[in-house]
Design a protein around this motif. Sequence first.
Motif: not given
Length: 73
Positions: A11-17
């Motif tokens: 989604d273009g957001e920072p990759a979680p974790g």
Amino acid sequence: MSWTWRFLAPDGEPAPGVDDGAGRSEAGFPTQSDAESWLGEHWRGLVEAGVDSVVLVEDGREVYGPMSLKPPD
């Protein structure tokens, strides 16, 4: 100078974790070549961790990206 990668989810957001080291002053690579070599060795593990694309950053300035980590079909 410090070179780092910003890891992005689909989604273009920072990759979680996935730690990109942005909050640690000792994180990063001394040269662009070092950063790119590291990515060449670790991209498969990043994809497995949920990273879709990366952005190369030098001292807070985006150099290029987002660049997909998905292999060509």
